[in-house]
Design a protein around this motif. Structure first.
Motif, PDB file in Angstrom:
ATOM      1  N   ASP A  81      11.939 -11.630  -1.289  1.00  0.00           N
ATOM      2  CA  ASP A  81      11.635 -11.982  -2.677  1.00  0.00           C
ATOM      3  C   ASP A  81      12.807 -12.747  -3.268  1.00  0.00           C
ATOM      4  OD1 ASP A  81      13.532  -9.987  -2.953  1.00  0.00           O
ATOM      5  OD2 ASP A  81      12.198  -8.528  -3.883  1.00  0.00           O
ATOM      6  N   GLU A  82      13.062 -12.556  -4.566  1.00  0.00           N
ATOM      7  CA  GLU A  82      14.121 -13.333  -5.224  1.00  0.00           C
ATOM      8  C   GLU A  82      15.533 -12.954  -4.769  1.00  0.00           C
ATOM      9  OE1 GLU A  82      13.188  -9.720  -7.461  1.00  0.00           O
ATOM     10  OE2 GLU A  82      11.914 -11.389  -6.834  1.00  0.00           O
ATOM     11  N   LYS A  83      15.655 -11.959  -3.885  1.00  0.00           N
ATOM     12  CA  LYS A  83      16.964 -11.670  -3.271  1.00  0.00           C
ATOM     13  C   LYS A  83      17.471 -12.885  -2.490  1.00  0.00           C
ATOM     14  CE  LYS A  83      15.793  -7.894  -0.917  1.00  0.00           C
ATOM     15  NZ  LYS A  83      14.500  -7.527  -1.472  1.00  0.00           N
ATOM     16  N   PHE A  84      16.546 -13.688  -2.010  1.00  0.00           N
ATOM     17  CA  PHE A  84      16.902 -14.905  -1.268  1.00  0.00           C
ATOM     18  C   PHE A  84      17.027 -16.064  -2.247  1.00  0.00           C
ATOM     19  CE2 PHE A  84      15.495 -12.073   1.958  1.00  0.00           C
ATOM     20  CZ  PHE A  84      16.148 -12.460   3.117  1.00  0.00           C
ATOM     21  N   ASP A  85      18.025 -16.922  -2.024  1.00  0.00           N
ATOM     22  CA  ASP A  85      18.283 -17.988  -2.996  1.00  0.00           C
ATOM     23  C   ASP A  85      17.479 -19.262  -2.712  1.00  0.00           C
ATOM     24  OD1 ASP A  85      19.616 -19.313  -0.940  1.00  0.00           O
ATOM     25  OD2 ASP A  85      21.619 -18.797  -1.647  1.00  0.00           O
ATOM     26  N   LEU A 101      18.881 -23.751  11.672  1.00  0.00           N
ATOM     27  CA  LEU A 101      18.012 -22.769  11.027  1.00  0.00           C
ATOM     28  C   LEU A 101      18.910 -21.869  10.177  1.00  0.00           C
ATOM     29  CD1 LEU A 101      15.214 -21.403  10.697  1.00  0.00           C
ATOM     30  CD2 LEU A 101      15.730 -20.079  12.768  1.00  0.00           C
ATOM     31  N   GLU A 102      18.924 -22.105   8.873  1.00  0.00           N
ATOM     32  CA  GLU A 102      19.838 -21.392   7.978  1.00  0.00           C
ATOM     33  C   GLU A 102      19.305 -19.996   7.662  1.00  0.00           C
ATOM     34  OE1 GLU A 102      22.066 -25.122   5.750  1.00  0.00           O
ATOM     35  OE2 GLU A 102      20.636 -23.909   4.601  1.00  0.00           O
ATOM     36  N   LEU A 103      19.964 -19.021   8.262  1.00  0.00           N
ATOM     37  CA  LEU A 103      19.526 -17.630   8.144  1.00  0.00           C
ATOM     38  C   LEU A 103      20.409 -16.840   7.179  1.00  0.00           C
ATOM     39  CD1 LEU A 103      18.933 -17.054  11.974  1.00  0.00           C
ATOM     40  CD2 LEU A 103      17.192 -17.539  10.231  1.00  0.00           C
ATOM     41  N   PHE A 104      21.099 -17.568   6.271  1.00  0.00           N
ATOM     42  CA  PHE A 104      22.103 -16.908   5.444  1.00  0.00           C
ATOM     43  C   PHE A 104      21.810 -17.009   3.938  1.00  0.00           C
ATOM     44  CE2 PHE A 104      23.762 -21.157   6.690  1.00  0.00           C
ATOM     45  CZ  PHE A 104      23.794 -21.773   5.440  1.00  0.00           C
ATOM     46  N   ASP A 113      20.609 -10.185   6.894  1.00  0.00           N
ATOM     47  CA  ASP A 113      19.703  -9.966   5.758  1.00  0.00           C
ATOM     48  C   ASP A 113      18.241 -10.171   6.143  1.00  0.00           C
ATOM     49  OD1 ASP A 113      21.649  -9.429   3.760  1.00  0.00           O
ATOM     50  OD2 ASP A 113      22.046 -11.563   3.530  1.00  0.00           O
ATOM     51  N   MET A 114      18.009 -11.032   7.137  1.00  0.00           N
ATOM     52  CA  MET A 114      16.634 -11.346   7.518  1.00  0.00           C
ATOM     53  C   MET A 114      15.893 -10.087   7.979  1.00  0.00           C
ATOM     54  SD  MET A 114      16.580 -14.544   6.827  1.00  0.00           S
ATOM     55  CE  MET A 114      14.967 -14.960   7.442  1.00  0.00           C
ATOM     56  N   ALA A 115      16.618  -9.179   8.627  1.00  0.00           N
ATOM     57  CA  ALA A 115      15.993  -7.931   9.094  1.00  0.00           C
ATOM     58  C   ALA A 115      16.340  -6.753   8.194  1.00  0.00           C
ATOM     59  CB  ALA A 115      16.427  -7.639  10.523  1.00  0.00           C
ATOM     60  N   LEU A 116      17.562  -6.742   7.665  1.00  0.00           N
ATOM     61  CA  LEU A 116      17.981  -5.562   6.902  1.00  0.00           C
ATOM     62  C   LEU A 116      17.451  -5.547   5.472  1.00  0.00           C
ATOM     63  CD1 LEU A 116      21.499  -5.148   8.441  1.00  0.00           C
ATOM     64  CD2 LEU A 116      19.714  -3.411   8.380  1.00  0.00           C
ATOM     65  N   LYS A 148      27.488  -4.800   5.590  1.00  0.00           N
ATOM     66  CA  LYS A 148      27.187  -5.144   4.211  1.00  0.00           C
ATOM     67  C   LYS A 148      25.684  -5.307   3.996  1.00  0.00           C
ATOM     68  CE  LYS A 148      27.437  -6.424  -0.053  1.00  0.00           C
ATOM     69  NZ  LYS A 148      27.692  -5.442  -1.117  1.00  0.00           N
ATOM     70  N   ALA A 149      25.002  -5.952   4.948  1.00  0.00           N
ATOM     71  CA  ALA A 149      23.557  -6.160   4.793  1.00  0.00           C
ATOM     72  C   ALA A 149      22.815  -4.824   4.769  1.00  0.00           C
ATOM     73  CB  ALA A 149      23.027  -7.043   5.921  1.00  0.00           C
ATOM     74  N   ALA A 150      23.248  -3.879   5.620  1.00  0.00           N
ATOM     75  CA  ALA A 150      22.620  -2.547   5.634  1.00  0.00           C
ATOM     76  C   ALA A 150      22.937  -1.790   4.352  1.00  0.00           C
ATOM     77  CB  ALA A 150      23.104  -1.756   6.849  1.00  0.00           C
ATOM     78  N   LEU A 151      24.191  -1.859   3.904  1.00  0.00           N
ATOM     79  CA  LEU A 151      24.581  -1.183   2.664  1.00  0.00           C
ATOM     80  C   LEU A 151      23.772  -1.710   1.483  1.00  0.00           C
ATOM     81  CD1 LEU A 151      28.424  -1.263   3.290  1.00  0.00           C
ATOM     82  CD2 LEU A 151      27.112   0.844   2.921  1.00  0.00           C
TER      83      LEU A 151
END
Length: 496
Positions: A81-85, A101-104, A113-116, A148-151
């Motif tokens: 959702d809007e968590k992604f910029d 492929l920008e996964l960041f 972040d893509m999975a967490l 950080k992504a998991a946290l």
């Protein structure tokens, strides 16, 4: 079809997807794998018109067959959702004859972040489905980004706690600041004196500690994992390779059925394994190019068929790849061993006892889809500078490893197949190394956040919110322990 999951180390274990997600690691120490890899049901013309969220549902429903349509779509909607910029979630950027492929673009500016972003929702849904009464304790080791992504994913999620261990001197300053400033009453972050492999070994030991499990159960807790050993981490990663190819096809970059190559900077092997799964589902991928840094244990494995972690552990400018025990490789080993659990057990026992194992010629023949190479520190820095000079595009150190290995592959083979490079982190996460690569003398003596502003000016890319948030954030997590004290501090956090 109801797809069940088996352990790589036992023929007797059979669990549903939600049970595999809940457990994280099988009781025998093995990793959960699907009994068979499903074939993509939607054709490429259909996939070409899908959003990222629609693609995620199309791929994940075939792996997570005990989730209802409503449950899975709800998890996906909450994650992407809007968590992604960016609305695209995972944009493809063409620079200098390769597609990055920008996964960041997620909350913590790294591919994890893509999975967490979705794992907490998959986990809490799995918990309800299986009438779990205990509180879930996520126990995770990180080489920098997973933590950080998991946290961020699990912070203040009801019914969960999360404990992250990281190598105190083995992550970038920005990575550490992101973790130790993490808010959330259920979050715990601990530095260890040691490297990532030490942290990961300590976590795996706790997963296998029956006495600790009993104590936790009595106190109303049970462990699960947010590492890529959890199948709930791996399945969402398959999505972006399907999405990338579908977008290339939709944009007329490839003809229907035309094959592409994929380059992945790899430490723990999960990200490239996801590409391998996508290929086996029917995505037209030819070569899977495995890019290593100076800790080139995977390069040596693909070259010789021997996996040998008995070597110096090197701290590099691409710390998320500073790994000598690639946990997810076991899933590939199991597959090329003909799903022979006994053979897998023998090899993993050799790894534990002697630090190495050797696969058979028959197994080695099944690795023809893979190509391995590495970029040393000098080459990584040169790649950042050269690509910037040529295109104006600034990449992080991990992406630079992949980019340099791609160029080595083309020089060695002459293969001009269109290629997707997995860009796994924002350059803002590794500003010091990136700016040193661009002009070490000019940026010498600058502080971390001065470098952030200099990078923004140079790239024309706005400083991500993830970085702005930690500029003045207070340090909330100050624990640092020896590896042997990891179980003690877990008990302390949980009051058991």
């Amino acid at each position: 079809m109801n797809l069940l999951y088996k352990s790589t180390r036992s023929n007797d274990v059979e669990v549903t997807a939600s049970q595999a997600i809940l457990k994280g690691l099988a009781d025998d120490g093995g990793l959960f794998v699907p009994e068979s890899l499903p074939a993509l049901e939607a054709d490429m013309d259909t996939l070409a018109g899908m959003s990222y969220q629609e693609t995620a549902y199309e791929v994940m429903r075939q792996f997570l067959t005990d989730f209802t349509e409503e449950e899975l779509k709800d998890c996906i909607a909450k994650a992407y959702d809007e968590k992604f910029d960016t609305k695209e979630i995972a944009p493809l950027v063409k620079k200098d004859e390769a597609y990055y492929l920008e996964l960041f673009h997620g909350k913590t500016i790294a591919f994890k972040d893509m999975a967490l972003s979705i794992l907490p929702h998959l986990l809490t849904t799995s918990s309800k489905k299986n009438q779990v009464k205990n509180e879930i304790v996520i126990l995770t080791a990180t080489s920098g980004d997973t933590g950080k992504a998991a946290l961020a994913g699990f912070a203040d999620v009801p019914g969960t706690k999360i404990i992250v261990f990281y190598p105190k001197n083995g992550v970038s300053p920005i990575q550490e600041k992101q973790m130790v400033t993490q808010k959330g009453a259920n979050t715990f972050v601990v530095g260890i004196h040691g490297n990532f492999d030490d942290a990961q070994t300590g976590v795996k030991k706790m997963f296998g500690d029956k006495e600790l499990a009993a104590q936790m159960d009595k106190a109303g807790y049970q462990f699960s994992s947010a590492n890529s050993i959890n199948i709930g981490r791996l399945v969402p990663q398959v999505v972006y390779y399907v999405y990338a190819y579908a977008k290339m096809y939709a944009n007329g970059e490839v003809a229907k059925g035309e094959k592409i190559n994929v380059v992945v900077p790899t430490g723990n092997f999960g990200n490239i394994l996801a590409a391998y799964y996508a290929k086996n589902m029917g995505v037209p991928i030819d070569k899977l190019i495995c890019a290593s840094n100076d800790n080139k244990v995977l390069y040596d494995f693909f070259r010789t068929g021997t996996y040998d972690r008995n070597r110096e552990f090197i701290l590099t400018t691409s710390p998320s790849m500073d790994i000598l025990i690639s946990s997810n490789l076991e899933r590939l080993i199991y597959k090329i061993a003909g799903a022979d659990a006994a053979k897998d057990v023998t090899l993993m026992q050799n790894l534990a006892a002697e630090g190495k194992y050797e696969i058979t010629d028959e197994m080695k023949a099944q690795l023809k889809d893979f190509y391995g190479n590495y970029a040393n520190e000098k080459e990584t820095a040169e790649e950042i500078a050269e690509v910037y000079k040529k295109t104006g595009y600034i990449m992080d150190t991990h992406t630079a490893v992949a980019s340099r290995v791609y160029r080595k592959y083309v020089a060695e083979t002459g293969d001009q197949t269109k290629t997707v490079i997995a860009s796994t982190a924002s350059p803002y996460k590794f500003t010091r190394s990136v700016m040193d690569a661009l002009d070490a003398e000019k940026y010498k003596g600058m502080g971390d956040f001065e470098l952030v502003d200099a990078l923004s000016k140079l790239s024309g890319v706005k400083v991500p919110q993830a970085i702005e948030e930690i500029r003045t954030a207070p340090v909330l997590h100050k624990n640092v322990v020896e590896t042997e004290d990891m179980p003690k501090i877990v008990k302390q956090f949980l009051n058991i």
